[in-house]
Design an enzyme around this catalytic site. Structure first.
Site, PDB file in Angstrom:
ATOM      1  N   GLY A 142       7.789   0.652  -4.962  1.00 47.69           N
ATOM      2  CA  GLY A 142       6.314   0.946  -4.778  1.00 47.69           C
ATOM      3  C   GLY A 142       6.085   0.212  -3.339  1.00 47.69           C
ATOM      4  N   CYS A 143       4.999  -0.544  -3.422  1.00 48.70           N
ATOM      5  CA  CYS A 143       4.381  -0.985  -2.161  1.00 48.70           C
ATOM      6  C   CYS A 143       5.122  -2.417  -1.980  1.00 48.70           C
ATOM      7  CB  CYS A 143       2.917  -1.519  -2.175  1.00 48.70           C
ATOM      8  SG  CYS A 143       2.243  -2.719  -0.807  1.00 48.70           S
ATOM      9  N   PHE A 144       5.733  -2.499  -0.641  1.00 54.45           N
ATOM     10  CA  PHE A 144       6.705  -3.673  -0.288  1.00 54.45           C
ATOM     11  C   PHE A 144       5.868  -5.008  -0.612  1.00 54.45           C
ATOM     12  CE2 PHE A 144       6.907  -1.718   4.185  1.00 54.45           C
ATOM     13  CZ  PHE A 144       5.580  -2.008   4.541  1.00 54.45           C
ATOM     14  N   TRP A 145       4.751  -4.798  -0.077  1.00 53.64           N
ATOM     15  CA  TRP A 145       3.991  -6.357  -0.355  1.00 53.64           C
ATOM     16  C   TRP A 145       4.192  -7.004  -1.604  1.00 53.64           C
ATOM     17  CZ3 TRP A 145      -1.470  -4.581   1.436  1.00 53.64           C
ATOM     18  CH2 TRP A 145      -1.485  -4.409   2.823  1.00 53.64           C
ATOM     19  N   CYS A 146       4.247  -6.084  -2.691  1.00 52.33           N
ATOM     20  CA  CYS A 146       4.340  -6.736  -3.915  1.00 52.33           C
ATOM     21  C   CYS A 146       5.774  -6.945  -4.530  1.00 52.33           C
ATOM     22  CB  CYS A 146       3.622  -5.873  -5.213  1.00 52.33           C
ATOM     23  SG  CYS A 146       2.084  -5.702  -5.008  1.00 52.33           S
TER      24      CYS A 146
END
Length: 176
Positions: A13-17
């Protein structure tokens, strides 16, 4: 003693997380947010976010397998995602947010498939596991402002993560 270095690449999913969970262990040398698996060369965040490039958002981890084995990376990866969701992860929808393990050698491939099969057989999820195991492709680092986002933009990261539903899912499925 010489450090060994290998690469592991995960789409969750979102690479930030996906950076922070791996960024706290000995044997992890670096974690780079980026893009892989698409058809366009040199994609930008805007290209990937629109879904035009075919890329996944990923983290590429350089690690020492003698200190932090690949199996441990896989175990930690599974605990960050909903492996039954084909349409993205949590509030992030679209192909760019699908889950996958991108293997860099046949040993990683075999271990990733074995881990996925073990999870499928565990009965932890009522729906099928859809996370793909794919060969690593060209990796494009994301723009600088995405690197270590949870450190550079901690308030926005925290707000986005809280709204995503990821933490509730992890608590429900992995912290029992």
């Amino acid at each position: 003693m010489t450090e060994r270095k290998e690469l592991a690449t995960f789409a969750g999913g979102c690479f930030w997380c996906m950076v922070k969970p791996f960024d706290q262990f000995d044997g992890i040398h670096s974690i780079i947010s980026g893009y892989t698996g698409g058809h366009a060369a040199n994609p930008t965040y805007e290209d990937v976010k629109k879904g035009d490039s075919g890329h996944y958002e990923v983290v590429q981890i350089e690690f020492d397998p003698e200190v932090f084995p690949y199996e441990n990376l896989l175990e930690l990866f599974w605990q960050q995602i909903d492996p039954t969701d084909e349409g993205g992860q949590f509030h992030d929808r679209g192909d760019q947010y699908r889950t996958a393990v991108f293997y860099h050698n046949e040993t990683q491939r075999d271990k990733a498939i074995a881990a996925r099969n073990k999870l499928a057989e565990s009965g932890k999820f009522s729906k099928p596991i859809v996370t793909k195991v794919l060969p690593a492709e060209t990796f494009y680092p994301a723009e600088d402002y995405h690197q270590d986002y949870y450190k550079k933009n901690s308030a926005h990261y925290k707000e986005d993560r809280e709204k995503s539903g990821r933490d509730e899912f992890i608590k429900e499925h992995w912290e029992k």
